[in-house]
Motif scaffolding. Structure first.
Motif, PDB file in Angstrom:
ATOM      1  N   PRO A   1      37.792  23.153  28.082  1.00  0.00           N
ATOM      2  CA  PRO A   1      37.776  21.980  27.386  1.00  0.00           C
ATOM      3  C   PRO A   1      37.588  20.893  28.316  1.00  0.00           C
ATOM      4  CG  PRO A   1      39.817  23.108  28.209  1.00  0.00           C
ATOM      5  CD  PRO A   1      39.170  24.328  28.979  1.00  0.00           C
ATOM      6  N   HIS A   2      37.618  19.393  27.841  1.00  0.00           N
ATOM      7  CA  HIS A   2      37.258  18.718  28.573  1.00  0.00           C
ATOM      8  C   HIS A   2      38.602  17.432  28.640  1.00  0.00           C
ATOM      9  CE1 HIS A   2      33.139  20.224  28.856  1.00  0.00           C
ATOM     10  NE2 HIS A   2      33.092  19.909  27.756  1.00  0.00           N
ATOM     11  N   GLU A   3      40.264  18.158  29.012  1.00  0.00           N
ATOM     12  CA  GLU A   3      40.976  17.441  28.426  1.00  0.00           C
ATOM     13  C   GLU A   3      40.755  16.676  30.907  1.00  0.00           C
ATOM     14  OE1 GLU A   3      43.948  19.398  27.018  1.00  0.00           O
ATOM     15  OE2 GLU A   3      43.461  18.289  24.565  1.00  0.00           O
ATOM     16  N   TYR A   4      41.629  15.946  30.188  1.00  0.00           N
ATOM     17  CA  TYR A   4      42.523  15.419  32.104  1.00  0.00           C
ATOM     18  C   TYR A   4      43.729  15.153  32.368  1.00  0.00           C
ATOM     19  CZ  TYR A   4      41.760  12.969  36.508  1.00  0.00           C
ATOM     20  OH  TYR A   4      42.199  12.111  37.841  1.00  0.00           O
ATOM     21  N   VAL A   5      44.290  15.544  32.919  1.00  0.00           N
ATOM     22  CA  VAL A   5      45.875  14.962  33.506  1.00  0.00           C
ATOM     23  C   VAL A   5      45.977  14.437  34.444  1.00  0.00           C
ATOM     24  CG1 VAL A   5      48.091  15.300  33.639  1.00  0.00           C
ATOM     25  CG2 VAL A   5      46.729  16.885  32.138  1.00  0.00           C
ATOM     26  N   PRO A   6      46.112  12.551  34.823  1.00  0.00           N
ATOM     27  CA  PRO A   6      45.488  12.142  36.043  1.00  0.00           C
ATOM     28  C   PRO A   6      46.602  12.297  36.933  1.00  0.00           C
ATOM     29  CG  PRO A   6      45.941  10.734  33.875  1.00  0.00           C
ATOM     30  CD  PRO A   6      46.061  11.865  33.707  1.00  0.00           C
ATOM     31  N   SER A   7      46.769  12.534  38.116  1.00  0.00           N
ATOM     32  CA  SER A   7      47.188  12.828  39.201  1.00  0.00           C
ATOM     33  C   SER A   7      48.560  11.938  39.244  1.00  0.00           C
ATOM     34  CB  SER A   7      46.939  11.627  41.007  1.00  0.00           C
ATOM     35  OG  SER A   7      46.126  10.544  40.237  1.00  0.00           O
ATOM     36  N   ALA A   8      49.337  10.904  38.602  1.00  0.00           N
ATOM     37  CA  ALA A   8      50.751   9.912  38.704  1.00  0.00           C
ATOM     38  C   ALA A   8      51.475  11.677  37.654  1.00  0.00           C
ATOM     39  CB  ALA A   8      50.026   8.911  37.856  1.00  0.00           C
ATOM     40  N   ALA A   9      51.033  12.037  37.269  1.00  0.00           N
ATOM     41  CA  ALA A   9      51.506  13.282  36.334  1.00  0.00           C
ATOM     42  C   ALA A   9      51.934  14.180  37.932  1.00  0.00           C
ATOM     43  CB  ALA A   9      51.432  14.169  35.311  1.00  0.00           C
ATOM     44  N   PHE A  10      51.532  14.422  38.523  1.00  0.00           N
ATOM     45  CA  PHE A  10      51.967  14.864  39.678  1.00  0.00           C
ATOM     46  C   PHE A  10      52.490  14.732  40.838  1.00  0.00           C
ATOM     47  CE2 PHE A  10      48.452  16.391  37.252  1.00  0.00           C
ATOM     48  CZ  PHE A  10      48.965  17.784  36.712  1.00  0.00           C
ATOM     49  N   ILE A  11      52.803  13.267  40.673  1.00  0.00           N
ATOM     50  CA  ILE A  11      53.416  13.061  41.774  1.00  0.00           C
ATOM     51  C   ILE A  11      54.677  12.480  41.523  1.00  0.00           C
ATOM     52  CG2 ILE A  11      53.561  10.241  43.109  1.00  0.00           C
ATOM     53  CD1 ILE A  11      51.159   9.666  42.402  1.00  0.00           C
ATOM     54  N   PRO A  12      55.976  13.287  42.115  1.00  0.00           N
ATOM     55  CA  PRO A  12      57.368  13.473  42.098  1.00  0.00           C
ATOM     56  C   PRO A  12      58.311  11.945  42.717  1.00  0.00           C
ATOM     57  CG  PRO A  12      56.378  14.830  44.478  1.00  0.00           C
ATOM     58  CD  PRO A  12      55.393  13.949  43.525  1.00  0.00           C
ATOM     59  N   ASP A  13      58.591  11.918  41.719  1.00  0.00           N
ATOM     60  CA  ASP A  13      59.262  10.964  41.054  1.00  0.00           C
ATOM     61  C   ASP A  13      60.609  11.154  41.829  1.00  0.00           C
ATOM     62  OD1 ASP A  13      60.435   8.754  39.989  1.00  0.00           O
ATOM     63  OD2 ASP A  13      60.946   9.440  37.650  1.00  0.00           O
ATOM     64  N   THR A  14      61.286  10.871  42.913  1.00  0.00           N
ATOM     65  CA  THR A  14      61.863  10.825  44.362  1.00  0.00           C
ATOM     66  C   THR A  14      62.393   9.201  44.561  1.00  0.00           C
ATOM     67  OG1 THR A  14      60.101   9.706  46.167  1.00  0.00           O
ATOM     68  CG2 THR A  14      60.803  12.185  45.178  1.00  0.00           C
TER      69      THR A  14
END
Length: 564
Positions: free
Chosen positions: A181-194
């Motif tokens: 598939p060609h779905e893309y999840v941006p990097s912001a979704a993986f940056i810890p919300d500290t």
């Protein structure tokens, strides 16, 4: 971890990879692209330019594309994005990448790479070592299966490590389709919300005790104060101690409104500031990197202990001891806690502040040394003072590099948020590009570059880029007709300076040749009328400000005293 945004569909199944790659960049929030197109990147750059909300600036030199993206990142707080072709396009970036790496500028460069199926390619070079040598990170995107993941990795590294990343994609692969598939999840979704870091009670007590035991405290603010919004806390701490307020060069002007704001800490310190640093017994450095320049090589506050308040406090920096005490904390939270701890101790202000000292800070010149100035030109200190009076205090100021940078760093009464400089790596020739980047990030304000003639002329071709894209920028060139640093160093060593002298010419005429406005300035009285005309106009201007080559900055005099 942040709440994950919905995956983005990057294109139809039969769309070429460059379309999916462009959509992935758009999904990362890219709104501005600086590019010089060639075989290796032209399909991708065209596709990204067609994405809604993306502005593309086509430049005349690859280095300038990266430098413009750096200026944009500095002024916007976002990741800067540039694009070049492979081979010679990539090698042109080395100076910009080294500067961005040392300055910790978040940057992503989309670069072509040589076709993987070509038996011969005349622009072939191993790009990864070239990029790695600059301190930037290289990602070779040769896996069609992982190609979109590598886009996310590039932005993740740029954002979390604050460093430049080059994504190299073979341009024959760019034209092929990707596996679904060609779905893309941006990097912001993986940056810890500290949450912001809070100080340890034991460290807080030690820091408060050190401040309470000190009589002459100077609070030095760096970029970390600007990022965390801790300006008021710096003022509160200094007021509580009866101390002084200073800044590193990148946030110059933050405390100009305060009667005991003494200016820049480091080689660019004013005369009265240098005197007060010499009297200090404690420096509280907040959100600052404590570089060689901030401490003027260790000579500025040699009699003081240093307390470093930072999320990454330093013990060693540029080969010298950086601090004696450390408070690991977010600047705003850490200073608020320090103020509370000192108030609980009943800390009373020291007797360092006086009305006479406030008068000296407000009235005395940064540098009082007298020079014989030749007819027909200005003392650069006089020229900058007149420029400072003529242009509104709210305008964006972009600071170039080189010998002249000391003089315009002394402009006062301008907010740190409106001052932009990247001085790492010591490269001149970037100011024009940085100004373009700042202008694209802050289109609702006027942008002024102050630079020397040597650096300005290195990439003067970008004036055509400025005209073509309709950017209204004021370029103020302090023109001493030479490479300023070099002539003063050669003269100090008793050597012939002829190889660094080129003559002033008429940069105003050069600007008009590019379709812009231009003027030669030889008298302080010209600035006010020129400023009024610029505000009323609709295009960029170059002010060719003729200054004396006999006036040397305190930095130059200290580092290169004349041989007897």
């Amino acid at each position: 971890m942040n709440d994950a945004p919905a995956p983005v569909q990057t294109g139809s199944a039969d769309a070429p990879a460059y379309v999916h790659l462009a959509r992935a960049f758009a999904a990362e929030g890219v709104e501005t692209l600086f590019t010089l197109m060639g075989d290796g990147n032209m399909h991708w750059a065209t596709a990204l330019s067609e994405e809604p909300g993306v502005r593309t600036y086509h430049v005349r030199h690859e280095h300038c594309a990266a430098a413009m993206a750096m200026g944009y990142a500095l002024a916007s707080g976002k990741v800067g994005v540039a694009s070049v072709t492979c081979g010679p396009g990539l090698t042109q970036l080395s100076t910009a990448l080294a500067t961005a790496a040392q300055a910790r500028v978040p940057l992503v460069v989309f670069s072509g790479d040589v076709p993987i199926d070509a038996s011969f390619y005349n622009q072939r070079i191993d790009q990864a070592p070239v990029v790695a040598a600059t301190g930037a990170h290289y990602i070779s995107a040769t896996s069609k299966k992982r190609m979109l993941e590598l886009v996310r990795e590039a932005f993740y590294i740029a954002r979390t490590e604050r460093r430049p990343v080059v994504l190299g994609v073979p341009y024959d692969l760019q034209k092929q389709t990707l596996p679904t598939p060609h779905e893309y999840v941006p990097s912001a979704a993986f940056i810890p919300d500290t949450k912001p870091r809070t100080p340890h009670p034991a460290d807080l007590e030690q820091a408060a005790a050190a401040i309470a035991a000190s009589d002459r405290v100077i609070v030095v603010a760096g970029r970390g104060v600007l990022r965390s919004g801790a300006e008021a806390e710096c003022v509160a701490l200094a007021d509580l101690c009866g101390g002084m307020l200073a800044t590193t060069l990148p946030v110059r002007g933050m405390f100009d409104h305060h009667p005991f704001g003494i200016g820049i800490s480091g080689g660019f310190a004013r005369e009265v500031g240098r005197e007060l640093f010499g009297e200090a017994d404690l420096i509280v450095a907040v959100g600052a990197s404590l570089s060689h320049y901030t401490a003027d090589g260790g000579s500025l506050f040699r009699n003081a202990r240093v307390l470093h308040v930072d999320v990454e406090p330093l013990g060693l920096r540029h080969g010298r001891k950086a601090a004696d005490l450390h408070l690991e904390s977010d600047a705003k939270i850490g200073l608020a806690a320090l103020v509370a701890a000192l108030e609980a101790r009943g800390r009373r202000p020291a007797a360092w502040r006086t009305p006479e000292l406030a008068r000296r800070i407000a009235e005395e010149p940064a540098d009082s040394t007298e020079f014989a100035v030749e007819p027909g030109v200005m003392d650069p200190r006089e020229a900058v003072a007149a420029l400072d009076r003529a242009i509104p205090k709210t305008w964006e100021i972009v600071s170039g590099s080189g010998h002249c940078s000391y003089f315009h760093a002394q402009m006062r009464g301008r907010r740190a948020e409106n001052f932009h400089t990247i001085r790492e790596f010591g490269a001149i020739g970037n100011g024009l590009s940085y100004a373009v980047g700042v202008a694209t990030a802050r289109p609702d304000n006027n942008v002024v570059l102050v630079d020397g003639d040597g650096g300005f002329l290195m990439h003067v071709q970008e004036l055509e880029t400025v005209r073509r894209h309709g950017l209204k920028i004021l370029f103020c060139v302090l023109n001493d007709g030479a490479y300023g640093s070099e002539i003063h160093k050669l003269r100090a060593d008793g050597l012939d300076d002829g190889g660094a002298v080129f003559g002033r010419g008429d940069l105003g005429a050069l600007a008009r040749g590019f379709g812009l406005a231009g003027a030669v300035v030889t008298e302080p009285g010209q600035f006010e009328q020129l400023a009024e005309a610029f505000q009323a106009g609709d295009r960029a201007e170059v002010w060719d400000i003729h200054v004396s080559d006999q006036v040397t900055s305190p930095v130059m005099r200290k580092a290169h005293p004349k041989k007897r």
